[in-house]
Write a protein that holds these residues in place. Structure first.
Motif, PDB file in Angstrom:
ATOM      1  N   ILE A 158       2.416  11.150  -0.401  1.00 53.52           N
ATOM      2  CA  ILE A 158       1.631  12.056   0.451  1.00 53.52           C
ATOM      3  C   ILE A 158       0.870  11.219   1.487  1.00 53.52           C
ATOM      4  O   ILE A 158       0.599  10.032   1.265  1.00 53.52           O
ATOM      5  CB  ILE A 158       0.657  12.960  -0.347  1.00 53.52           C
ATOM      6  N   GLY A 159       0.538  11.833   2.601  1.00 49.95           N
ATOM      7  CA  GLY A 159      -0.216  11.104   3.624  1.00 49.95           C
ATOM      8  C   GLY A 159      -0.032  11.723   4.989  1.00 49.95           C
ATOM      9  O   GLY A 159       0.698  12.704   5.154  1.00 49.95           O
ATOM     10  N   GLU A 160      -0.700  11.125   5.969  1.00 49.20           N
ATOM     11  CA  GLU A 160      -0.665  11.600   7.350  1.00 49.20           C
ATOM     12  C   GLU A 160       0.765  11.921   7.804  1.00 49.20           C
ATOM     13  O   GLU A 160       1.694  11.166   7.519  1.00 49.20           O
ATOM     14  CB  GLU A 160      -1.171  10.484   8.287  1.00 49.20           C
ATOM     15  N   ARG A 161       0.933  12.985   8.525  1.00 52.33           N
ATOM     16  CA  ARG A 161       2.232  13.423   9.098  1.00 52.33           C
ATOM     17  C   ARG A 161       3.336  13.458   8.039  1.00 52.33           C
ATOM     18  O   ARG A 161       3.263  14.235   7.101  1.00 52.33           O
ATOM     19  CB  ARG A 161       2.616  12.530  10.293  1.00 52.33           C
ATOM     20  N   ALA A 162       4.325  12.551   8.147  1.00 48.81           N
ATOM     21  CA  ALA A 162       5.441  12.549   7.181  1.00 48.81           C
ATOM     22  C   ALA A 162       5.088  11.759   5.928  1.00 48.81           C
ATOM     23  O   ALA A 162       5.947  11.542   5.073  1.00 48.81           O
ATOM     24  CB  ALA A 162       6.685  11.980   7.848  1.00 48.81           C
ATOM     25  N   GLY A 163       3.869  11.313   5.836  1.00 48.97           N
ATOM     26  CA  GLY A 163       3.411  10.653   4.607  1.00 48.97           C
ATOM     27  C   GLY A 163       3.488   9.139   4.644  1.00 48.97           C
ATOM     28  O   GLY A 163       3.888   8.515   5.629  1.00 48.97           O
ATOM     29  N   ASN A 164       3.075   8.557   3.511  1.00 47.56           N
ATOM     30  CA  ASN A 164       3.086   7.095   3.322  1.00 47.56           C
ATOM     31  C   ASN A 164       4.283   6.726   2.460  1.00 47.56           C
ATOM     32  O   ASN A 164       4.967   7.592   1.925  1.00 47.56           O
ATOM     33  CB  ASN A 164       1.807   6.666   2.593  1.00 47.56           C
ATOM     34  N   ALA A 165       4.458   5.433   2.263  1.00 50.81           N
ATOM     35  CA  ALA A 165       5.496   4.975   1.327  1.00 50.81           C
ATOM     36  C   ALA A 165       5.141   5.467  -0.066  1.00 50.81           C
ATOM     37  O   ALA A 165       3.971   5.445  -0.457  1.00 50.81           O
ATOM     38  CB  ALA A 165       5.562   3.458   1.357  1.00 50.81           C
ATOM     39  N   SER A 166       6.155   5.901  -0.798  1.00 54.33           N
ATOM     40  CA  SER A 166       5.884   6.476  -2.117  1.00 54.33           C
ATOM     41  C   SER A 166       5.779   5.386  -3.182  1.00 54.33           C
ATOM     42  O   SER A 166       6.660   4.540  -3.318  1.00 54.33           O
ATOM     43  CB  SER A 166       6.989   7.488  -2.431  1.00 54.33           C
ATOM     44  N   LEU A 167       4.695   5.440  -3.932  1.00 48.77           N
ATOM     45  CA  LEU A 167       4.424   4.438  -4.979  1.00 48.77           C
ATOM     46  C   LEU A 167       5.576   4.372  -5.975  1.00 48.77           C
ATOM     47  O   LEU A 167       6.104   3.307  -6.277  1.00 48.77           O
ATOM     48  CB  LEU A 167       3.115   4.798  -5.679  1.00 48.77           C
ATOM     49  N   GLU A 168       5.966   5.552  -6.483  1.00 51.45           N
ATOM     50  CA  GLU A 168       6.962   5.569  -7.569  1.00 51.45           C
ATOM     51  C   GLU A 168       8.312   5.039  -7.101  1.00 51.45           C
ATOM     52  O   GLU A 168       9.052   4.428  -7.872  1.00 51.45           O
ATOM     53  CB  GLU A 168       7.075   6.971  -8.186  1.00 51.45           C
ATOM     54  N   GLU A 169       8.639   5.268  -5.809  1.00 54.62           N
ATOM     55  CA  GLU A 169       9.941   4.789  -5.319  1.00 54.62           C
ATOM     56  C   GLU A 169       9.927   3.271  -5.139  1.00 54.62           C
ATOM     57  O   GLU A 169      10.905   2.595  -5.465  1.00 54.62           O
ATOM     58  CB  GLU A 169      10.306   5.513  -4.013  1.00 54.62           C
TER      59      GLU A 169
ATOM     60  N   GLU B 267       0.856  -1.188   0.000  1.00 54.10           N
ATOM     61  CA  GLU B 267       0.000   0.000   0.000  1.00 54.10           C
ATOM     62  C   GLU B 267       0.892   1.239   0.000  1.00 54.10           C
ATOM     63  O   GLU B 267       1.857   1.328   0.763  1.00 54.10           O
ATOM     64  CB  GLU B 267      -0.926  -0.035   1.220  1.00 54.10           C
ATOM     65  N   CYS B 268       0.547   2.193  -0.844  1.00 49.78           N
ATOM     66  CA  CYS B 268       1.436   3.342  -1.010  1.00 49.78           C
ATOM     67  C   CYS B 268       0.657   4.503  -1.625  1.00 49.78           C
ATOM     68  O   CYS B 268      -0.504   4.337  -2.019  1.00 49.78           O
ATOM     69  CB  CYS B 268       2.601   2.965  -1.913  1.00 49.78           C
ATOM     70  N   THR B 269       1.299   5.668  -1.680  1.00 49.65           N
ATOM     71  CA  THR B 269       0.638   6.833  -2.276  1.00 49.65           C
ATOM     72  C   THR B 269       1.570   7.509  -3.281  1.00 49.65           C
ATOM     73  O   THR B 269       2.794   7.419  -3.169  1.00 49.65           O
ATOM     74  CB  THR B 269       0.264   7.891  -1.207  1.00 49.65           C
TER      75      THR B 269
END
Ligand code: KIV
Ligand code: ZN
Length: 501
Positions: free
Chosen positions: A232-243, A226-228
């Motif tokens: 982007i996401g809560e606080r410091a964000g989620n794992a990045s899809l593209e990375e 699961e990624c964005t």
């Protein structure tokens, strides 16, 4: 054979729920369609029970998307599950995603539930969701800080009730790659039936480890991540899809895993998210940042010229970054223009929109002489001149000296031209207030920014504003012009149109 890893995109749910990232329903639909072109496996379209707006957008997206599973998040409550079902039932492949916290901390202080109650609730809610759809995901919120024995019981209860996916979130971004890899192995070995369901990773980036943790969990055996987009996401964000995707793509033998993502759509998707939420992609952002493929030092430039691979582990073309070469000029005709947009992957543009774009392109040629792919991308993303919108810019005059300016702005308000003059600290301030006067409303401006699309004096300026009404609702407006003041005014009018719609 390489294992197939499913990409579960939660930009529209976990991404959108973070401050400053809210999206309008039309923007959500546009993004969902782009995620389908990107070939994500699952789109978490929202949290249907959280608001009428979320319910509506999940429902519309479920009806439009044909090639991805569409999921809606639910608390472990019958009412939430009913809402999710109503929203996703029209999807070709619907999923209900139930979450409940399993750590002592969350159970005691947030849920105020005993362990036995939590286990019962997991089983009941998954069983209930299974009466609605066949694909049910269960997330043990704060799994990484949960007692391992309890986590095994929680996941076992979910499997027993029919869950098809078990998601293992590092909700607060606390753990390290070794710990997360080990946790996946532990769950695989100890949860009864774990071999018959999909295991999934969901990492937050509080310590900057979300992508590393996701890749480690793939090594541990998860088959869904699961990624964005843009992380982007809560606080410091989620794992990045593209990375994550490019990590697997670049080191296929290391992970022995692949995704079905069309990597050439990555840059376009990242740009779209950045435009929608009005947050620029940081120049050093891996994969899609402006500097990600720039070689500044002489030694590096020399190496890349001799052989690209000396300093480039992946190519910009792989992720769909347009070459910044000059592609069209003032002598290019409409046919060449539309064919070129098709080559760039922008087919299916209506005749009316194509005419608008071509007119904008011609106007740009008067100022810029030659136009690059990046300029075209900026024009394509700019919808502020659409005729269906109520307010469009007619003209403006700025008179300014240091610290003080007067702006006269003329706006076409559905056929009637209205002009107002306002003073301000600077030209942008004065122009924005003149627009407020014309529209007869006082908007709250929470952010404004401008960046250049390409280099040089004649570069296009791309502005964005974040605007809200005192009674609530916040939008991002964009504007593009070689004149930065005009691009700011266009962005403001774009935001006004969105807010008043
Ligand atoms: O971070 C988290 O735990 C979540 C769950 C709802 C999956 O977003
Ligand atoms: Zn999350």
């Amino acid at each position: 054979m390489a294992r197939q890893i499913k990409i579960f995109d939660t930009t529209l749910r976990d991404g959108e729920q973070s401050p400053g990232c809210s999206m309008h329903i039309n923007e959500k639909i546009e993004l969902a369609l782009q995620l389908e072109r990107l070939k994500t496996d699952v789109i978490e379209a929202g949290f249907a029970a959280s608001s009428q707006g979320d319910f509506d957008s999940v429902k519309v997206i479920a009806g439009r998307i044909k090639d991805c599973t569409v999921a809606s998040l639910s608390r472990a409550l019958t009412a939430d599950i009913d809402k999710s079902y109503e929203a996703v039932k029209r999807a070709v492949s619907p999923r209900i995603h139930i979450f409940l916290a399993t750590s002592d901390l969350h159970m005691k202080y947030k849920l105020k539930m005993s362990g036995d109650e939590v286990l019962r609730r997991i089983e009941e809610s998954v069983r209930y969701a299974k009466t609605k759809v066949s694909d049910v995901e269960f997330s043990a919120e704060d799994a990484s800080r949960s007692g391992r024995d309890f986590l095994v019981k929680a996941f076992s209860a979910a499997v027993k009730a029919g869950a098809t996916v078990l998601n293992i979130p590092d909700t607060v971004g606390y753990c390290t790659p070794d710990e997360m890899r080990d946790l996946v192995r532990f769950i695989r070995e100890n949860v009864e039936g774990a071999d018959k369901v999909e295991l999934s990773a969901h990492n937050h980036n509080d310590l900057g480890l979300a992508v590393a943790n996701s890749l480690a969990m793939i090594e541990g055996g998860v088959t869904q991540v699961e990624c964005t987009v843009n992380g982007i996401g809560e606080r410091a964000g989620n794992a990045s899809l593209e990375e994550i995707v490019m990590g697997l793509h670049t080191r296929p033998y290391l992970y022995d895993a692949k995704t079905r993502i069309n990597t050439k759509e990555i840059y376009k998707t990242c740009r779209l998210v950045s435009n929608i939420i009005g947050v620029n992609i940081h120049p050093t952002k891996p994969i899609v940042g402006q500097n990600a493929f720039a070689h500044e030092s002489g030694i590096h430039q020399h190496g890349v010229l001799a052989k690209k691979e000396t300093y480039e582990i992946l190519s910009p073309e792989t992720v769909g970054i347009p070459e910044n070469k000059i592609v069209l000029g003032k002598h290019s005709g409409k046919h060449a223009f539309s064919e070129h947009l098709k080559d760039m992957g922008y087919g299916g543009i209506s005749a009316e929109r194509m005419q608008e774009l071509f007119d904008e392109f011609k106007r740009l040629c008067d100022v810029k002489k030659s136009v690059s792919n990046r300029d075209l991308e900026a024009l394509l993303a700019n919808k502020s001149q659409e005729k269906s919108l109520k307010y469009t810019l007619e003209n403006f005059v700025i008179n300014c000296k240091k610290g003080n300016a007067y702006a006269a702005v003329s706006i076409n308000c559905g056929g009637e031209i209205k002009t107002e003059i306002h003073d301000g600290d600077g030209p942008i301030d004065g122009a924005f207030m003149a627009i407020d006067k014309i529209v007869g409303k006082s908007f709250v401006l929470s952010d404004y920014g401008v960046q250049s699309v390409t280099e040089g004096k004649e570069a296009l300026g791309e502005s964005y504003v974040k605007l809200s009404l005192a009674e609530g609702g916040s939008v991002v407006g964009r504007g593009v012009s070689t004149d930065v003041i005009e691009s700011g005014i266009l962005a403001y009018i774009d935001a006004v149109n969105k807010l008043l719609n």
